[in-house]
Design an enzyme around this catalytic site. Structure first.
Site, PDB file in Angstrom:
ATOM      1  N   HIS A  15     -33.879  18.176   1.454  1.00  0.00           N
ATOM      2  CA  HIS A  15     -33.197  18.156   2.757  1.00  0.00           C
ATOM      3  C   HIS A  15     -32.351  16.895   2.939  1.00  0.00           C
ATOM      4  O   HIS A  15     -31.571  16.805   3.884  1.00  0.00           O
ATOM      5  CB  HIS A  15     -34.206  18.325   3.902  1.00  0.00           C
ATOM      6  CG  HIS A  15     -34.931  17.082   4.287  1.00  0.00           C
ATOM      7  ND1 HIS A  15     -35.330  16.822   5.586  1.00  0.00           N
ATOM      8  CD2 HIS A  15     -35.353  16.013   3.562  1.00  0.00           C
ATOM      9  CE1 HIS A  15     -35.953  15.666   5.637  1.00  0.00           C
ATOM     10  NE2 HIS A  15     -35.984  15.158   4.431  1.00  0.00           N
TER      11      HIS A  15
ATOM     12  N   ASP B  77     -39.861   8.691  -9.774  1.00  0.00           N
ATOM     13  CA  ASP B  77     -38.994   8.155  -8.724  1.00  0.00           C
ATOM     14  C   ASP B  77     -38.098   7.091  -9.335  1.00  0.00           C
ATOM     15  O   ASP B  77     -38.196   6.791 -10.533  1.00  0.00           O
ATOM     16  CB  ASP B  77     -39.836   7.581  -7.573  1.00  0.00           C
ATOM     17  CG  ASP B  77     -39.148   7.747  -6.211  1.00  0.00           C
ATOM     18  OD1 ASP B  77     -37.934   7.435  -6.128  1.00  0.00           O
ATOM     19  OD2 ASP B  77     -39.797   8.163  -5.243  1.00  0.00           O
TER      20      ASP B  77
ATOM     21  N   LYS C 261     -41.484  17.035  -2.257  1.00  0.00           N
ATOM     22  CA  LYS C 261     -41.866  17.047  -0.851  1.00  0.00           C
ATOM     23  C   LYS C 261     -40.782  16.400  -0.011  1.00  0.00           C
ATOM     24  O   LYS C 261     -40.547  15.206  -0.079  1.00  0.00           O
ATOM     25  CB  LYS C 261     -43.191  16.292  -0.642  1.00  0.00           C
ATOM     26  CG  LYS C 261     -43.777  16.484   0.761  1.00  0.00           C
ATOM     27  CD  LYS C 261     -44.336  15.181   1.343  1.00  0.00           C
ATOM     28  CE  LYS C 261     -43.209  14.325   1.878  1.00  0.00           C
ATOM     29  NZ  LYS C 261     -43.646  13.172   2.680  1.00  0.00           N
TER      30      LYS C 261
ATOM     31  N   ASP D 282     -33.917   9.083 -12.875  1.00  0.00           N
ATOM     32  CA  ASP D 282     -32.968   9.653 -11.923  1.00  0.00           C
ATOM     33  C   ASP D 282     -33.073  11.174 -11.979  1.00  0.00           C
ATOM     34  O   ASP D 282     -32.813  11.787 -13.015  1.00  0.00           O
ATOM     35  CB  ASP D 282     -31.549   9.202 -12.286  1.00  0.00           C
ATOM     36  CG  ASP D 282     -30.505   9.636 -11.269  1.00  0.00           C
ATOM     37  OD1 ASP D 282     -30.770  10.587 -10.502  1.00  0.00           O
ATOM     38  OD2 ASP D 282     -29.418   9.037 -11.243  1.00  0.00           O
ATOM     39  N   MET D 283     -33.445  11.792 -10.866  1.00  0.00           N
ATOM     40  CA  MET D 283     -33.658  13.244 -10.847  1.00  0.00           C
ATOM     41  C   MET D 283     -32.376  14.030 -11.080  1.00  0.00           C
ATOM     42  O   MET D 283     -32.422  15.219 -11.397  1.00  0.00           O
ATOM     43  CB  MET D 283     -34.286  13.672  -9.520  1.00  0.00           C
ATOM     44  CG  MET D 283     -33.416  13.473  -8.305  1.00  0.00           C
ATOM     45  SD  MET D 283     -34.301  13.948  -6.788  1.00  0.00           S
ATOM     46  CE  MET D 283     -33.028  13.610  -5.547  1.00  0.00           C
TER      47      MET D 283
END
Length: 348
Positions: free
Chosen positions: A250, A212, A246, A232-233
């Site tokens: 969205h 995260d 999870k 950072d994804m």
């Protein structure tokens, strides 16, 4: 066509119910803050109004109003009235006990914050301006920037942690096969590690990593098979057999979702070697064809929430399939719903 008097009466009653629909949730927030669920639970049996009133930290002059508060809470289905003025918990309010493992108090308090309500009240203004979200219209900055600078961010983390507790309690017993045979797992956007901790406990030989933003995982303590990594994804995701997200995608637009999924694709081995991405996401259902009315309502509510707070949305199976294909994945499998969300395995 002129309405009949009975239709007018029904329409007016429905109108007032909808206009004042906020009253039930505001009343529930009040009940949580006063400790009503815990008071009834501690009583050990259905609790009479007089006993309940005497147990609460209220000004004596407000005692006569507790009856009216309980009346709307019972009408909304939050509490049960065993006999006149005698109350007990329902499965719903058992989620609001402070010491319960499934405690979701932070969710009730979180979605009723002034910052959230201000965003909802800015929706019509947002439809008429160039801002990306109603949240930005209300606060002058986007959700993520606002959360990084304000205590609101901590409240959001609390809401997500509460949701993760609920999800993990259902996910691991019912869908433990999703994690069987894995050597390593990265929980992207895993916050303080609520789900990863539960997975690591159930699968002690599985190396779990919570990935995260640096300020989220700072000062969080790693264990033998659980570590916290900041990053950072959108730039890079740590390598693992499987990646878990999870309720992350969205929050983002399609282009951003594809970018994250491509990062996931780079981080996992080929399907033949067990590589996969595990999503916990809403798959929008046709409200006219699905019998689970509550789940459909929850999905639609979540979608409008994404519109107000993020430049995002909930997605149909067809929309998910398009994202997976654009990100370079070969296939996917959608599992039965946990609540109104479903586990989805995505294969390279």
């Amino acid at each position: 066509m002129e309405l009949q008097s009975s239709e007018i009466r029904n329409a007016q009653a429905h109108f007032f119910t909808q206009v004042f629909s906020f009253t039930s949730m505001s009343s529930l927030k009040c009940a949580v803050q006063l400790g009503i669920p815990d008071a009834i639970h501690s009583h050990g049996k259905p609790m009479a109004l007089s006993d309940l009133t005497n147990s609460l930290p209220i000004n004596p002059s407000k005692a006569p109003y507790i009856y009216r508060l309980m009346r709307i809470l019972v009408a909304a289905g939050y509490f049960s009235e065993e006999e006149k003025n005698v109350y007990s918990l329902t499965p719903f309010t058992r989620l609001l006990l402070k010491n319960d493992p499934l405690n979701s108090i932070s969710m009730v308090l979180g979605v009723n914050q002034i910052a959230e309500l201000k965003a909802w009240n800015a929706m019509s203004e947002w439809f008429q301006n160039e801002d990306l979200t109603a949240f930005e219209t209300a606060h002058g900055k986007n959700f993520w920037d606002f959360g990084a600078e304000d205590k609101y961010g901590k409240n959001f983390d609390g809401v997500m942690a509460a949701d993760s507790i609920l999800v993990s309690k259902m996910l691991i017993p019912e869908f433990n096969y999703l994690f069987e045979g894995l050597d390593s797992l990265v929980d992207v956007g895993g916050g303080t590690g609520t789900i990863a901790k539960a997975i690591a406990k159930s699968f002690p030989d599985l190396k779990c990593t919570v990935f995260d933003l640096p300020h989220v995982v700072a000062n969080l303590e790693s264990t033998e098979n659980l570590e916290f990594v900041g990053g950072d994804m959108f730039e890079k995701i740590p390598s693992a057999n499987a990646i878990l997200l999870k309720w992350i995608l969205h929050d983002w637009k399609d282009e951003e979702c594809v970018k994250v999924l491509k990062m996931c694709r780079k981080a996992i081995p080929e399907k033949e070697k067990g590589g996969k991405v595990i999503l916990i996401e809403t798959v929008l259902m046709d409200s006219k064809k699905h019998e689970n009315e509550e789940a459909v309502k929850a999905q639609i509510s979540s979608d409008i929430d994404m519109m107000v707070f993020f430049t995002a949305k909930e997605r149909t199976e067809e929309e998910w399939a398009t994202l997976f294909r654009e990100a370079g994945f070969s296939g996917y499998k959608i599992f039965p719903m946990i609540d109104f969300r479903s586990p989805i395995e995505v294969y390279p």
